[in-house]
Design a protein around this motif. Structure first.
Motif, PDB file in Angstrom:
ATOM      1  N   ARG A 222     -52.833 -24.019 -23.435  1.00 20.34           N
ATOM      2  CA  ARG A 222     -53.240 -22.626 -23.236  1.00 20.34           C
ATOM      3  C   ARG A 222     -52.264 -21.665 -23.917  1.00 20.34           C
ATOM      4  N   GLY A 223     -52.769 -20.508 -24.224  1.00 23.49           N
ATOM      5  CA  GLY A 223     -51.921 -19.440 -24.743  1.00 23.49           C
ATOM      6  C   GLY A 223     -51.843 -19.405 -26.258  1.00 23.49           C
ATOM      7  N   ARG A 224     -51.719 -18.178 -26.758  1.00 20.60           N
ATOM      8  CA  ARG A 224     -51.529 -18.000 -28.196  1.00 20.60           C
ATOM      9  C   ARG A 224     -50.240 -18.685 -28.624  1.00 20.60           C
ATOM     10  N   TRP A 225     -50.223 -19.202 -29.801  1.00 18.22           N
ATOM     11  CA  TRP A 225     -49.075 -19.821 -30.448  1.00 18.22           C
ATOM     12  C   TRP A 225     -48.852 -21.273 -30.043  1.00 18.22           C
ATOM     13  N   THR A 226     -49.436 -21.731 -28.950  1.00 19.75           N
ATOM     14  CA  THR A 226     -49.168 -23.101 -28.498  1.00 19.75           C
ATOM     15  C   THR A 226     -49.577 -24.115 -29.561  1.00 19.75           C
ATOM     16  N   ALA A 227     -50.748 -23.947 -30.129  1.00 17.69           N
ATOM     17  CA  ALA A 227     -51.212 -24.883 -31.154  1.00 17.69           C
ATOM     18  C   ALA A 227     -50.278 -24.884 -32.354  1.00 17.69           C
ATOM     19  N   LEU A 228     -49.788 -23.708 -32.746  1.00 15.56           N
ATOM     20  CA  LEU A 228     -48.891 -23.644 -33.902  1.00 15.56           C
ATOM     21  C   LEU A 228     -47.544 -24.286 -33.612  1.00 15.56           C
ATOM     22  N   VAL A 229     -47.065 -24.166 -32.382  1.00 12.54           N
ATOM     23  CA  VAL A 229     -45.818 -24.842 -31.997  1.00 12.54           C
ATOM     24  C   VAL A 229     -46.017 -26.354 -32.095  1.00 12.54           C
ATOM     25  N   ILE A 230     -47.130 -26.845 -31.562  1.00 11.08           N
ATOM     26  CA  ILE A 230     -47.427 -28.285 -31.625  1.00 11.08           C
ATOM     27  C   ILE A 230     -47.543 -28.729 -33.079  1.00 11.08           C
ATOM     28  N   LEU A 231     -48.259 -27.968 -33.882  1.00  9.83           N
ATOM     29  CA  LEU A 231     -48.425 -28.337 -35.297  1.00  9.83           C
ATOM     30  C   LEU A 231     -47.084 -28.407 -36.013  1.00  9.83           C
ATOM     31  N   GLU A 232     -46.185 -27.489 -35.707  1.00  7.54           N
ATOM     32  CA  GLU A 232     -44.851 -27.525 -36.326  1.00  7.54           C
ATOM     33  C   GLU A 232     -44.097 -28.785 -35.898  1.00  7.54           C
ATOM     34  N   LEU A 233     -44.226 -29.153 -34.637  1.00  8.40           N
ATOM     35  CA  LEU A 233     -43.508 -30.324 -34.125  1.00  8.40           C
ATOM     36  C   LEU A 233     -44.139 -31.643 -34.584  1.00  8.40           C
ATOM     37  N   LEU A 234     -45.367 -31.605 -35.075  1.00  8.33           N
ATOM     38  CA  LEU A 234     -45.967 -32.818 -35.651  1.00  8.33           C
ATOM     39  C   LEU A 234     -45.211 -33.253 -36.905  1.00  8.33           C
ATOM     40  N   HIS A 235     -44.442 -32.334 -37.513  1.00 12.50           N
ATOM     41  CA  HIS A 235     -43.616 -32.665 -38.692  1.00 12.50           C
ATOM     42  C   HIS A 235     -42.314 -33.353 -38.303  1.00 12.50           C
ATOM     43  N   GLY A 236     -41.999 -33.354 -37.009  1.00  6.27           N
ATOM     44  CA  GLY A 236     -40.779 -33.996 -36.539  1.00  6.27           C
ATOM     45  C   GLY A 236     -40.031 -33.098 -35.574  1.00  6.27           C
ATOM     46  N   PRO A 237     -38.978 -33.648 -34.963  1.00 14.09           N
ATOM     47  CA  PRO A 237     -38.186 -32.866 -34.006  1.00 14.09           C
ATOM     48  C   PRO A 237     -37.610 -31.612 -34.649  1.00 14.09           C
ATOM     49  N   ARG A 238     -37.521 -30.557 -33.842  1.00 12.62           N
ATOM     50  CA  ARG A 238     -36.998 -29.279 -34.328  1.00 12.62           C
ATOM     51  C   ARG A 238     -36.120 -28.660 -33.262  1.00 12.62           C
ATOM     52  N   SER A 239     -35.158 -27.867 -33.708  1.00 11.04           N
ATOM     53  CA  SER A 239     -34.358 -27.061 -32.790  1.00 11.04           C
ATOM     54  C   SER A 239     -35.119 -25.762 -32.527  1.00 11.04           C
ATOM     55  N   PHE A 240     -34.656 -25.038 -31.519  1.00 13.87           N
ATOM     56  CA  PHE A 240     -35.267 -23.746 -31.215  1.00 13.87           C
ATOM     57  C   PHE A 240     -35.218 -22.840 -32.441  1.00 13.87           C
ATOM     58  N   SER A 241     -34.060 -22.781 -33.093  1.00 16.66           N
ATOM     59  CA  SER A 241     -33.920 -21.883 -34.247  1.00 16.66           C
ATOM     60  C   SER A 241     -34.816 -22.315 -35.408  1.00 16.66           C
TER      61      SER A 241
ATOM     62  N   ALA B 252     -52.862 -34.122 -31.493  1.00 14.17           N
ATOM     63  CA  ALA B 252     -53.219 -33.854 -32.892  1.00 14.17           C
ATOM     64  C   ALA B 252     -54.731 -33.924 -33.120  1.00 14.17           C
ATOM     65  N   PRO B 253     -55.427 -34.992 -32.683  1.00 21.44           N
ATOM     66  CA  PRO B 253     -56.879 -35.007 -32.905  1.00 21.44           C
ATOM     67  C   PRO B 253     -57.622 -33.959 -32.074  1.00 21.44           C
ATOM     68  N   VAL B 254     -57.056 -33.572 -30.946  1.00 18.80           N
ATOM     69  CA  VAL B 254     -57.663 -32.509 -30.135  1.00 18.80           C
ATOM     70  C   VAL B 254     -57.615 -31.197 -30.922  1.00 18.80           C
ATOM     71  N   LEU B 255     -56.457 -30.888 -31.490  1.00 21.87           N
ATOM     72  CA  LEU B 255     -56.321 -29.667 -32.292  1.00 21.87           C
ATOM     73  C   LEU B 255     -57.190 -29.736 -33.539  1.00 21.87           C
ATOM     74  N   GLN B 256     -57.297 -30.921 -34.134  1.00 20.96           N
ATOM     75  CA  GLN B 256     -58.167 -31.096 -35.302  1.00 20.96           C
ATOM     76  C   GLN B 256     -59.614 -30.802 -34.924  1.00 20.96           C
ATOM     77  N   ALA B 257     -60.057 -31.309 -33.774  1.00 19.36           N
ATOM     78  CA  ALA B 257     -61.432 -31.058 -33.318  1.00 19.36           C
ATOM     79  C   ALA B 257     -61.651 -29.573 -33.045  1.00 19.36           C
ATOM     80  N   LEU B 258     -60.667 -28.901 -32.456  1.00 12.33           N
ATOM     81  CA  LEU B 258     -60.777 -27.463 -32.219  1.00 12.33           C
ATOM     82  C   LEU B 258     -60.858 -26.704 -33.543  1.00 12.33           C
TER      83      LEU B 258
END
Length: 127
Positions: free
Chosen positions: A38-57, A108-114
């Protein structure tokens, strides 16, 4: 591009959330998934993390229009949903890395379907 064959009938999953339904049940798997993303930006955060672990910055830098408060909220939400692991290394300054869990990677496939559903949408109909 090949399409994946769906192994259930279109209404099979509905039987796990029996009716009559007066309000959404928090135990319904569909509601659990929707609550996790839920919420704006959540999908984009997940998509960024699909590239690998990330720090907050690193996440903040990748999503510059996202405020630190909302990023913190989304990361907390995803950790609580079991979609992310939060690793804190001791020391000063503290180093925190976020990584998708197996459960989070399964989104990932859930976001792809959306995305596929939304890409075929026309302008909203006025009623």
């Amino acid at each position: 591009m090949a399409h994946q064959t769906v192994s259930y009938t279109a209404t099979e999953f509905l039987h796990s959330c029996p009716g009559p339904v007066v309000e959404p049940s928090p135990s319904c798997p569909v509601e659990i998934t929707l609550a996790a993303i839920r919420g704006r930006w959540t999908a984009l955060v997940i998509l960024e993390l699909l590239h690998g672990p990330r720090s907050f910055s690193q996440l903040a830098q990748a999503l510059p229009a996202l405020s630190d408060k909302v990023l913190t909220d989304r990361l907390t939400q995803l950790v609580e949903a079991g979609a992310l692991d939060r690793h804190r290394k001791p020391g000063w300054p503290p180093r925190v890395r976020y990584a998708l869990t197996e459960r989070g990677s399964a989104l990932a496939p859930v976001l792809q379907a959306l995305w596929e559903w939304g890409s075929t949408a026309t302008a909203p109909r006025s009623q």
